[in-house]
Design an enzyme around this catalytic site. Structure first.
Site, PDB file in Angstrom:
ATOM      1  CE  LYS A 132     -12.712   4.770  -0.202  1.00 33.39           C
ATOM      2  NZ  LYS A 132     -13.403   4.120   0.741  1.00 33.39           N
ATOM      3  CE1 TYR A 134     -13.631   3.801  -7.547  1.00 29.69           C
ATOM      4  CE2 TYR A 134     -15.812   3.793  -7.684  1.00 29.69           C
ATOM      5  CZ  TYR A 134     -14.994   3.145  -7.288  1.00 29.69           C
ATOM      6  OH  TYR A 134     -15.093   2.082  -6.423  1.00 29.69           O
ATOM      7  CG  ASP A 194      -2.211   0.873   1.179  1.00 23.53           C
ATOM      8  OD1 ASP A 194      -3.341   0.375   1.294  1.00 23.53           O
ATOM      9  OD2 ASP A 194      -2.084   2.212   0.954  1.00 23.53           O
ATOM     10  CB  SER A 245     -17.824  -0.823  -7.795  1.00 25.12           C
ATOM     11  OG  SER A 245     -18.962   0.079  -7.640  1.00 25.12           O
ATOM     12  CE  LYS A 274     -12.751   0.222  -8.292  1.00 23.56           C
ATOM     13  NZ  LYS A 274     -11.765  -0.625  -7.983  1.00 23.56           N
TER      14      LYS A 274
HETATM   15  P1  NAD Z   1      -9.617   2.471   0.605  1.00 27.29           P
HETATM   16  O1  NAD Z   1      -9.208   4.034  -0.174  1.00 27.29           O
HETATM   17  O2  NAD Z   1      -9.848   2.646   2.125  1.00 27.29           O
HETATM   18  O3  NAD Z   1      -8.339   1.484   0.233  1.00 27.29           O
HETATM   19  C1  NAD Z   1      -7.531   1.715  -0.883  1.00 27.29           C
HETATM   20  C2  NAD Z   1      -6.004   1.672  -0.498  1.00 27.29           C
HETATM   21  O4  NAD Z   1      -5.528   1.653  -1.636  1.00 27.29           O
HETATM   22  C3  NAD Z   1      -5.741   2.677   0.496  1.00 27.29           C
HETATM   23  O5  NAD Z   1      -5.113   1.887   1.451  1.00 27.29           O
HETATM   24  C4  NAD Z   1      -4.814   3.432  -0.429  1.00 27.29           C
HETATM   25  O6  NAD Z   1      -3.653   4.145   0.342  1.00 27.29           O
HETATM   26  C5  NAD Z   1      -4.390   2.342  -1.423  1.00 27.29           C
HETATM   27  N1  NAD Z   1      -3.849   2.804  -2.661  1.00 27.29           N
HETATM   28  C6  NAD Z   1      -4.351   3.575  -3.641  1.00 27.29           C
HETATM   29  N2  NAD Z   1      -3.661   3.938  -4.750  1.00 27.29           N
HETATM   30  C7  NAD Z   1      -2.537   2.923  -4.567  1.00 27.29           C
HETATM   31  C8  NAD Z   1      -1.560   2.835  -5.310  1.00 27.29           C
HETATM   32  N3  NAD Z   1      -1.335   3.495  -6.415  1.00 27.29           N
HETATM   33  N4  NAD Z   1      -0.447   2.038  -4.973  1.00 27.29           N
HETATM   34  C9  NAD Z   1      -0.566   1.324  -3.538  1.00 27.29           C
HETATM   35  N5  NAD Z   1      -1.701   1.792  -2.868  1.00 27.29           N
HETATM   36  C10 NAD Z   1      -2.648   2.358  -3.297  1.00 27.29           C
HETATM   37  O7  NAD Z   1     -10.668   2.239  -0.325  1.00 27.29           O
HETATM   38  P2  NAD Z   1     -11.958   0.840   0.074  1.00 27.29           P
HETATM   39  O8  NAD Z   1     -13.129   1.629   0.553  1.00 27.29           O
HETATM   40  O9  NAD Z   1     -11.326  -0.040   1.006  1.00 27.29           O
HETATM   41  O10 NAD Z   1     -11.895   0.308  -1.460  1.00 27.29           O
HETATM   42  C11 NAD Z   1     -11.002  -0.801  -1.635  1.00 27.29           C
HETATM   43  C12 NAD Z   1     -11.260  -1.094  -3.099  1.00 27.29           C
HETATM   44  O11 NAD Z   1     -12.666  -1.551  -3.417  1.00 27.29           O
HETATM   45  C13 NAD Z   1     -11.146   0.152  -4.297  1.00 27.29           C
HETATM   46  O12 NAD Z   1     -10.329  -0.505  -5.383  1.00 27.29           O
HETATM   47  C14 NAD Z   1     -12.503   0.550  -4.586  1.00 27.29           C
HETATM   48  O13 NAD Z   1     -12.580   1.166  -5.567  1.00 27.29           O
HETATM   49  C15 NAD Z   1     -13.138  -0.706  -4.510  1.00 27.29           C
HETATM   50  N6  NAD Z   1     -14.501  -0.583  -3.978  1.00 27.29           N
HETATM   51  C16 NAD Z   1     -14.899   0.170  -2.986  1.00 27.29           C
HETATM   52  C17 NAD Z   1     -16.259   0.222  -2.524  1.00 27.29           C
HETATM   53  C18 NAD Z   1     -16.449   1.173  -1.391  1.00 27.29           C
HETATM   54  O14 NAD Z   1     -17.684   1.589  -1.220  1.00 27.29           O
HETATM   55  N7  NAD Z   1     -15.690   1.268  -0.480  1.00 27.29           N
HETATM   56  C19 NAD Z   1     -17.258  -0.011  -3.397  1.00 27.29           C
HETATM   57  C20 NAD Z   1     -16.890  -0.811  -4.594  1.00 27.29           C
HETATM   58  C21 NAD Z   1     -15.339  -0.858  -4.837  1.00 27.29           C
HETATM   59  C1  UD1 Z   2     -21.166   5.788  -4.344  1.00 29.87           C
HETATM   60  C2  UD1 Z   2     -20.723   5.653  -5.795  1.00 29.87           C
HETATM   61  C3  UD1 Z   2     -20.434   4.624  -6.452  1.00 29.87           C
HETATM   62  C4  UD1 Z   2     -19.047   3.964  -5.740  1.00 29.87           C
HETATM   63  C5  UD1 Z   2     -19.789   3.864  -3.821  1.00 29.87           C
HETATM   64  C6  UD1 Z   2     -18.776   3.343  -3.027  1.00 29.87           C
HETATM   65  C7  UD1 Z   2     -21.855   7.707  -6.684  1.00 29.87           C
HETATM   66  C8  UD1 Z   2     -22.957   8.200  -7.843  1.00 29.87           C
HETATM   67  N1  UD1 Z   2     -21.743   6.595  -6.552  1.00 29.87           N
HETATM   68  O1  UD1 Z   2     -22.406   4.938  -4.325  1.00 29.87           O
HETATM   69  O2  UD1 Z   2     -19.915   4.777  -7.598  1.00 29.87           O
HETATM   70  O3  UD1 Z   2     -18.970   2.631  -5.872  1.00 29.87           O
HETATM   71  O4  UD1 Z   2     -20.259   5.015  -3.538  1.00 29.87           O
HETATM   72  O5  UD1 Z   2     -19.305   3.105  -1.788  1.00 29.87           O
HETATM   73  O6  UD1 Z   2     -21.222   8.613  -5.816  1.00 29.87           O
HETATM   74  N2  UD1 Z   2     -26.457  10.147   0.427  1.00 29.87           N
HETATM   75  C9  UD1 Z   2     -27.110  11.082   0.997  1.00 29.87           C
HETATM   76  N3  UD1 Z   2     -26.291  11.956   1.912  1.00 29.87           N
HETATM   77  C10 UD1 Z   2     -25.199  11.855   1.719  1.00 29.87           C
HETATM   78  C11 UD1 Z   2     -24.479  10.847   1.177  1.00 29.87           C
HETATM   79  C12 UD1 Z   2     -25.170   9.941   0.558  1.00 29.87           C
HETATM   80  O7  UD1 Z   2     -28.535  11.173   1.083  1.00 29.87           O
HETATM   81  O8  UD1 Z   2     -24.424  12.530   2.557  1.00 29.87           O
HETATM   82  C13 UD1 Z   2     -27.644   9.145  -0.236  1.00 29.87           C
HETATM   83  C14 UD1 Z   2     -27.131   8.879  -1.756  1.00 29.87           C
HETATM   84  O9  UD1 Z   2     -28.045   9.838  -2.516  1.00 29.87           O
HETATM   85  C15 UD1 Z   2     -27.613   7.285  -1.927  1.00 29.87           C
HETATM   86  C16 UD1 Z   2     -27.194   6.869  -0.748  1.00 29.87           C
HETATM   87  O10 UD1 Z   2     -27.085   7.858   0.135  1.00 29.87           O
HETATM   88  O11 UD1 Z   2     -28.877   7.324  -2.339  1.00 29.87           O
HETATM   89  C17 UD1 Z   2     -25.875   6.055  -0.609  1.00 29.87           C
HETATM   90  O12 UD1 Z   2     -24.695   7.136  -1.018  1.00 29.87           O
HETATM   91  P1  UD1 Z   2     -23.120   6.710  -1.083  1.00 29.87           P
HETATM   92  O13 UD1 Z   2     -22.970   6.053   0.307  1.00 29.87           O
HETATM   93  O14 UD1 Z   2     -22.552   7.814  -1.614  1.00 29.87           O
HETATM   94  O15 UD1 Z   2     -23.189   5.268  -1.942  1.00 29.87           O
HETATM   95  P2  UD1 Z   2     -23.480   5.471  -3.603  1.00 29.87           P
HETATM   96  O16 UD1 Z   2     -24.084   6.902  -4.163  1.00 29.87           O
HETATM   97  O17 UD1 Z   2     -24.475   4.411  -3.896  1.00 29.87           O
END
Ligand code: NAD
Ligand code: UD1
Length: 338
Positions: free
Chosen positions: A84, A149, A31, A124, A153
């Site tokens: 992300k 973003y 990381d 995602s 994906k």
């Molecule tokens: P996060 O930001 O907490 O974790 C991502 C980690 O990757 C971080 O620790 C960051 O320091 C590291 N990183 C970023 N760029 C890097 C690089 N170039 N080299 C090395 N390390 C790097 O995010 P998360 O929520 O744990 O998400 C993990 C993965 O899951 C991501 O790929 C994210 O896009 C995907 N994802 C997350 C969600 C969500 O809602 N959290 C939803 C769908 C997909």
């Molecule tokens: C968002 C991203 C999605 C990403 C995901 C990671 C967008 C459009 N989509 O999903 O690409 O993979 O995060 O977790 O940003 N909401 C509120 N108030 C807030 C925040 C959110 O009302 O302050 C509502 C949003 O409108 C939505 C729901 O809560 O209806 C969930 O939002 P969020 O947690 O941001 O996730 P996604 O939008 O589903």
């Protein structure tokens, strides 16, 4: 043999490291700490009782892979590393394509050079765009993404699919996460966003802890039961366990597999707010605002394929998700600095 976990100090990565270690796997983390804190490693040791090997480095740097593949016995990669933040990706598209796509391409080339052709990739539900029908199955069409973003994906899924088509030695698992929330029951690791959170649950917990005044609910005029957006929230520990279950699809000859990781149930924004208030006994003041650009009304998964093929189902309900998110935030109001 060990599993290389890129992004392993991040939110989902750290929870997955716990589940991997507790199910008997050796883990190496890579990381660059661009969105995480090195102090996570101490917390991981507290939970697992193990020192986890950590490399601070960037997935765009070939040198770090040369070092890791020379020193460690890696047979698979679970690839979380990436940027992300949806809004930031709109203003910094080059940075997102460079970090997520160039980074992954660099890593894939280093992997094949070293004969490591097993990968689980963090995708995602965003790849489904605005779905025509819910629940979405893995066969539902991929649609246009609304931000860079999301495109990273979608494109990385295609790149990994094409790598497998060209060379059948690659075993690829694409995991499409729905909305991960919650935290480890210990309250020692959890989501630690930098600055004002973009996502719903971290925003709610920061209102609850008094860091933010009130929640803005983005739109109450959607075609949903109460007009607010509906999503499939999944406990991060269940999501982490989904990765352990997916390891069996890295066995030789497995090929390419795609799974939704969700619960199959959607909750509205107001249902989340009410459940959070009820289970934790705290008030979440909110105001209704206009819709957020790029948001969709409703999205939730069919988790049937993961159940049938991986034997995986999400076990925690929305109450546990709200309880565990709050325990983490309450015990660590300043994140890992506390
Ligand atoms: P996060 O930001 O907490 O974790 C991502 C980690 O990757 C971080 O620790 C960051 O320091 C590291 N990183 C970023 N760029 C890097 C690089 N170039 N080299 C090395 N390390 C790097 O995010 P998360 O929520 O744990 O998400 C993990 C993965 O899951 C991501 O790929 C994210 O896009 C995907 N994802 C997350 C969600 C969500 O809602 N959290 C939803 C769908 C997909
Ligand atoms: C968002 C991203 C999605 C990403 C995901 C990671 C967008 C459009 N989509 O999903 O690409 O993979 O995060 O977790 O940003 N909401 C509120 N108030 C807030 C925040 C959110 O009302 O302050 C509502 C949003 O409108 C939505 C729901 O809560 O209806 C969930 O939002 P969020 O947690 O941001 O996730 P996604 O939008 O589903």
């Amino acid at each position: 043999m060990a599993i290389l976990v890129t992004g392993g100090t991040g939110y989902i990565g750290s929870h997955t490291v716990v589940e991997l270690v507790q199910s008997g796997n050796d883990v190496v983390i890579l990381d660059n700490l661009s969105n995480s804190d090195e102090r996570v490693l101490g917390r991981l040791k507290e939970i697992t009782g193990r020192d986890i090997t950590f490399y601070k480095g960037d997935i765009r740097d070939r040198g770090i892979f040369e070092e890791i593949f020379a020193k460690e016995k890696i047979d698979s990669v679970i690839h979380f590393a990436g940027l992300k933040a949806v809004g930031e990706s709109v203003s910094k598209p080059w940075e997102y394509y460079d970090n997520n796509i160039t980074g992954t391409l660099t890593m894939l080339d280093e992997m094949r050079k070293h004969g490591v052709k097993n990968i689980i990739f963090s995708s995602s539900s965003t790849v489904y765009g605005d779905p025509d029908q819910v629940p979405v199955t893995e066969e539902s069409p991929k649609k246009a993404c609304t931000n860079p973003y999301g495109w990273t994906k979608s494109m990385l899924e295609q790149i990994l699919t094409d790598m497998h088509t060209a060379d059948s030695e690659w075993n690829v698992v694409l995991l499409r996460y729905f909305n991960p929330i919650g935290a480890h029951k210990s309250g020692r690791i959890g989501e630690n966003p930098d600055g004002i959170p973009n996502n719903l649950m971290p925003y709610i917990t920061q209102v609850a802890v008094g860091k933010l005044k009130e929640l803005s609910v983005f739109g109450d005029d959607y075609d949903t039961r109460d007009g607010t957006g509906v999503r499939d929230y999944i406990h991060v520990v269940d999501l982490a366990k989904g990765h352990v279950a997916a390891l069996k699809k890295l066995e030789p000859g497995s090929g390419l597999s795609i799974y939704n990781l969700g619960t199959g149930t959607g909750y509205s924004v107001l249902e989340i707010v009410r459940t959070f208030e009820e289970v934790n006994g705290v008030k979440i003041p909110y105001v209704i605002k206009g819709r957020r650009a790029g948001d969709i009304a409703e999205n939730y998964a069919s988790p049937k394929k993961a159940k049938e093929e991986l034997g995986w189902v999400a076990e925690n309900g929305i109450r546990e998700m709200c309880e565990d998110s709050w325990r983490w935030q309450k015990n660590n109001p300043g994140g890992y600095a506390d």
